[in-house]
Design a protein around this motif. Structure first.
Motif, PDB file in Angstrom:
ATOM      1  N   LEU A  54       0.826  -1.206   0.000  1.00  0.00           N
ATOM      2  CA  LEU A  54       0.000   0.000   0.000  1.00  0.00           C
ATOM      3  C   LEU A  54       0.860   1.256   0.000  1.00  0.00           C
ATOM      4  O   LEU A  54       0.492   2.257  -0.629  1.00  0.00           O
ATOM      5  CB  LEU A  54      -0.932  -0.006   1.212  1.00  0.00           C
ATOM      6  CG  LEU A  54      -2.349  -0.424   0.908  1.00  0.00           C
ATOM      7  CD1 LEU A  54      -2.989   0.604   0.004  1.00  0.00           C
ATOM      8  CD2 LEU A  54      -2.397  -1.770   0.220  1.00  0.00           C
ATOM      9  N   ILE A  55       2.005   1.215   0.692  1.00  0.00           N
ATOM     10  CA  ILE A  55       2.909   2.368   0.649  1.00  0.00           C
ATOM     11  C   ILE A  55       3.395   2.588  -0.785  1.00  0.00           C
ATOM     12  O   ILE A  55       3.468   3.723  -1.271  1.00  0.00           O
ATOM     13  CB  ILE A  55       4.087   2.164   1.620  1.00  0.00           C
ATOM     14  CG1 ILE A  55       3.592   2.220   3.058  1.00  0.00           C
ATOM     15  CG2 ILE A  55       5.155   3.201   1.410  1.00  0.00           C
ATOM     16  CD1 ILE A  55       4.638   1.849   4.073  1.00  0.00           C
ATOM     17  N   GLY A  56       3.684   1.467  -1.490  1.00  0.00           N
ATOM     18  CA  GLY A  56       4.094   1.594  -2.890  1.00  0.00           C
ATOM     19  C   GLY A  56       2.998   2.168  -3.759  1.00  0.00           C
ATOM     20  O   GLY A  56       3.248   3.031  -4.601  1.00  0.00           O
ATOM     21  N   VAL A  57       1.750   1.699  -3.546  1.00  0.00           N
ATOM     22  CA  VAL A  57       0.619   2.213  -4.341  1.00  0.00           C
ATOM     23  C   VAL A  57       0.434   3.700  -4.069  1.00  0.00           C
ATOM     24  O   VAL A  57       0.242   4.506  -4.993  1.00  0.00           O
ATOM     25  CB  VAL A  57      -0.660   1.421  -4.017  1.00  0.00           C
ATOM     26  CG1 VAL A  57      -1.859   2.089  -4.654  1.00  0.00           C
ATOM     27  CG2 VAL A  57      -0.539   0.007  -4.525  1.00  0.00           C
ATOM     28  N   LEU A  58       0.499   4.081  -2.795  1.00  0.00           N
ATOM     29  CA  LEU A  58       0.339   5.490  -2.430  1.00  0.00           C
ATOM     30  C   LEU A  58       1.410   6.340  -3.091  1.00  0.00           C
ATOM     31  O   LEU A  58       1.121   7.422  -3.612  1.00  0.00           O
ATOM     32  CB  LEU A  58       0.418   5.646  -0.913  1.00  0.00           C
ATOM     33  CG  LEU A  58      -0.907   5.622  -0.168  1.00  0.00           C
ATOM     34  CD1 LEU A  58      -0.649   5.833   1.307  1.00  0.00           C
ATOM     35  CD2 LEU A  58      -1.807   6.717  -0.688  1.00  0.00           C
ATOM     36  N   GLY A  59       2.664   5.838  -3.059  1.00  0.00           N
ATOM     37  CA  GLY A  59       3.732   6.582  -3.702  1.00  0.00           C
ATOM     38  C   GLY A  59       3.485   6.744  -5.181  1.00  0.00           C
ATOM     39  O   GLY A  59       3.729   7.805  -5.757  1.00  0.00           O
ATOM     40  N   PHE A  60       2.968   5.688  -5.802  1.00  0.00           N
ATOM     41  CA  PHE A  60       2.696   5.769  -7.235  1.00  0.00           C
ATOM     42  C   PHE A  60       1.614   6.783  -7.529  1.00  0.00           C
ATOM     43  O   PHE A  60       1.633   7.451  -8.560  1.00  0.00           O
ATOM     44  CB  PHE A  60       2.290   4.387  -7.746  1.00  0.00           C
ATOM     45  CG  PHE A  60       2.425   4.230  -9.232  1.00  0.00           C
ATOM     46  CD1 PHE A  60       3.638   3.864  -9.776  1.00  0.00           C
ATOM     47  CD2 PHE A  60       1.367   4.466 -10.072  1.00  0.00           C
ATOM     48  CE1 PHE A  60       3.782   3.732 -11.137  1.00  0.00           C
ATOM     49  CE2 PHE A  60       1.503   4.332 -11.436  1.00  0.00           C
ATOM     50  CZ  PHE A  60       2.714   3.959 -11.964  1.00  0.00           C
ATOM     51  N   LEU A  61       0.626   6.901  -6.610  1.00  0.00           N
ATOM     52  CA  LEU A  61      -0.458   7.848  -6.853  1.00  0.00           C
ATOM     53  C   LEU A  61      -0.064   9.276  -6.511  1.00  0.00           C
ATOM     54  O   LEU A  61      -0.552  10.222  -7.122  1.00  0.00           O
ATOM     55  CB  LEU A  61      -1.698   7.446  -6.039  1.00  0.00           C
ATOM     56  CG  LEU A  61      -2.351   6.130  -6.434  1.00  0.00           C
ATOM     57  CD1 LEU A  61      -3.468   5.804  -5.473  1.00  0.00           C
ATOM     58  CD2 LEU A  61      -2.875   6.207  -7.835  1.00  0.00           C
ATOM     59  N   ILE A  62       0.802   9.448  -5.508  1.00  0.00           N
ATOM     60  CA  ILE A  62       1.073  10.788  -5.002  1.00  0.00           C
ATOM     61  C   ILE A  62       2.214  11.455  -5.758  1.00  0.00           C
ATOM     62  O   ILE A  62       2.107  12.605  -6.172  1.00  0.00           O
ATOM     63  CB  ILE A  62       1.397  10.721  -3.492  1.00  0.00           C
ATOM     64  CG1 ILE A  62       0.127  10.418  -2.719  1.00  0.00           C
ATOM     65  CG2 ILE A  62       2.001  12.018  -3.025  1.00  0.00           C
ATOM     66  CD1 ILE A  62       0.374  10.237  -1.258  1.00  0.00           C
ATOM     67  N   LYS A  63       3.315  10.718  -5.955  1.00  0.00           N
ATOM     68  CA  LYS A  63       4.502  11.348  -6.519  1.00  0.00           C
ATOM     69  C   LYS A  63       4.295  11.674  -7.995  1.00  0.00           C
ATOM     70  O   LYS A  63       3.551  10.977  -8.698  1.00  0.00           O
ATOM     71  CB  LYS A  63       5.714  10.432  -6.360  1.00  0.00           C
ATOM     72  CG  LYS A  63       5.979  10.002  -4.939  1.00  0.00           C
ATOM     73  CD  LYS A  63       6.434  11.133  -4.075  1.00  0.00           C
ATOM     74  CE  LYS A  63       7.937  11.245  -4.115  1.00  0.00           C
ATOM     75  NZ  LYS A  63       8.413  12.210  -3.099  1.00  0.00           N
ATOM     76  N   ARG A  64       4.958  12.730  -8.449  1.00  0.00           N
ATOM     77  CA  ARG A  64       4.853  13.109  -9.851  1.00  0.00           C
ATOM     78  C   ARG A  64       6.186  12.983 -10.577  1.00  0.00           C
ATOM     79  O   ARG A  64       6.233  13.145 -11.783  1.00  0.00           O
ATOM     80  CB  ARG A  64       4.333  14.542  -9.972  1.00  0.00           C
ATOM     81  CG  ARG A  64       2.959  14.727  -9.433  1.00  0.00           C
ATOM     82  CD  ARG A  64       1.887  14.588 -10.494  1.00  0.00           C
ATOM     83  NE  ARG A  64       1.857  13.275 -11.153  1.00  0.00           N
ATOM     84  CZ  ARG A  64       1.136  12.252 -10.728  1.00  0.00           C
ATOM     85  NH1 ARG A  64       0.407  12.340  -9.667  1.00  0.00           N
ATOM     86  NH2 ARG A  64       1.159  11.112 -11.389  1.00  0.00           N
ATOM     87  N   ASN A  65       7.246  12.721  -9.846  1.00  0.00           N
ATOM     88  CA  ASN A  65       8.553  12.533 -10.460  1.00  0.00           C
ATOM     89  C   ASN A  65       8.649  11.104 -10.977  1.00  0.00           C
ATOM     90  O   ASN A  65       8.342  10.156 -10.268  1.00  0.00           O
ATOM     91  CB  ASN A  65       9.617  12.794  -9.394  1.00  0.00           C
ATOM     92  CG  ASN A  65      11.001  12.721  -9.949  1.00  0.00           C
ATOM     93  OD1 ASN A  65      11.217  12.172 -11.013  1.00  0.00           O
ATOM     94  ND2 ASN A  65      11.934  13.289  -9.231  1.00  0.00           N
ATOM     95  N   ILE A  66       9.081  10.937 -12.222  1.00  0.00           N
ATOM     96  CA  ILE A  66       9.002   9.608 -12.833  1.00  0.00           C
ATOM     97  C   ILE A  66       9.979   8.636 -12.178  1.00  0.00           C
ATOM     98  O   ILE A  66       9.701   7.435 -12.062  1.00  0.00           O
ATOM     99  CB  ILE A  66       9.229   9.700 -14.357  1.00  0.00           C
ATOM    100  CG1 ILE A  66       8.906   8.379 -15.012  1.00  0.00           C
ATOM    101  CG2 ILE A  66      10.610  10.150 -14.691  1.00  0.00           C
ATOM    102  CD1 ILE A  66       8.797   8.436 -16.487  1.00  0.00           C
ATOM    103  N   ILE A  67      11.118   9.126 -11.664  1.00  0.00           N
ATOM    104  CA  ILE A  67      12.042   8.219 -10.977  1.00  0.00           C
ATOM    105  C   ILE A  67      11.436   7.767  -9.653  1.00  0.00           C
ATOM    106  O   ILE A  67      11.567   6.610  -9.258  1.00  0.00           O
ATOM    107  CB  ILE A  67      13.409   8.903 -10.768  1.00  0.00           C
ATOM    108  CG1 ILE A  67      14.051   9.158 -12.122  1.00  0.00           C
ATOM    109  CG2 ILE A  67      14.327   8.044  -9.950  1.00  0.00           C
ATOM    110  CD1 ILE A  67      15.402   9.787 -12.032  1.00  0.00           C
TER     111      ILE A  67
END
Lengths: 103, 162
Positions: free
Chosen positions: A19-32
């Motif tokens: 879930l932390i990974g999913v949240l990061g994927f949804l929140i962050k905008r930097n492609i790296i």
């Protein structure tokens, strides 16, 4: 001795990590940062594989972790090459800025 | 003792994963992800998967993360997370959705209860190699093809005149 840790602890831990990974994927905008979030999700799935492999006394789960590692390596190589190409053409890594194929 | 180690590695893994999201600069995120990978490898050792723990550190923390850090430093990034995202409102939709997914998974996991992991399954290189080169020989060969294709794809994408 590993007999004292319940299986559900590992499953809950890997659910939280996923879930932390999913949240990061949804929140962050930097492609790296998005690629790093994918790595977190892959690791959470790896943990589930190893826990079930240990619980069921089958080695198959650990073999699958091996293949997941290979796919992660290939994904990182191709993804980072794409990042370099994107940065060279657009001078940004923000995924909201690369919207030529959108709508 | 094992449970204490489990909680130690679990807290380190979750903390490092949250730190990956919390950091502004992506280089610090990558370095924090290395801590996360090492603590997940510690959990593998608790599950007697010694070979995978070592492979995880060598391949992930050693090779893949070095590639990430190398690219980040090569691009010489500065103030990447500039504000005024056009889709900022999606963040407030994404967090409840992710929490809902977590509760769905937990509801399924709770039913398993406290079944302890019995006995030892040795994840030694011997056992993994035997299985890999007998039952999983075809996927193993397909993996080499995948690596080759990824290699060529990376070279072509990184060409000057794409």
């Amino acid at each position: 001795m590993p007999g004292v840790i319940p299986l559900s602890w590992f499953l809950i831990l890997s659910a939280v990590l996923f879930l932390i990974g999913v949240l990061g994927f949804l929140i962050k905008r930097n492609i790296i940062a998005l690629l790093l979030s994918v790595e977190i999700m892959l690791n959470a799935v790896n943990l589930t594989f190893v826990a079930f492999s240990s619980w069921l006394h089958r080695i198959n789960g650990q073999i699958f972790v091996f293949f997941v590692l290979v796919v992660a390596a290939a994904e990182a190589a191709v993804g980072l090459a794409l990042v370099i190409a994107m940065f060279r053409n657009r001078e940004t890594l923000n995924v909201d800025r690369s919207n030529l194929l959108k709508w | 003792m094992t449970q204490v180690l489990f909680f130690l590695f679990a807290a380190l893994a979750i903390g490092a994963a949250i730190n990956v999201l919390a950091q502004k600069h992506v280089l610090y995120s990558a370095l924090s992800l290395i801590v996360h990978l090492v603590s997940v490898s510690g959990l593998f050792i608790l599950l007697q998967a010694d070979f995978l723990a070592v492979i995880n550190i060598i391949v992930y923390a050693g090779a893949i993360m070095v590639l990430f850090v190398f690219v980040i430093m090569l691009l010489n990034l500065h103030d990447l997370e500039e504000g005024a995202d056009r889709l900022r409102w999606l963040k407030f939709l994404g967090i409840p959705m992710a929490l809902f997914l977590l509760f769905m998974i937990l509801a399924a996991v709770i039913n398993i209860g406290g079944v302890p992991i019995q006995g030892l399954l040795s994840g030694s290189p011997d056992a993994i190699g035997r299985s890999l080169f007998t039952d999983y020989l075809l996927p193993f060969e397909a993996t080499s093809l995948l690596i080759l294709i990824a290699l060529m794809g990376a070279v072509i994408f990184a060409k000057k005149d794409l």
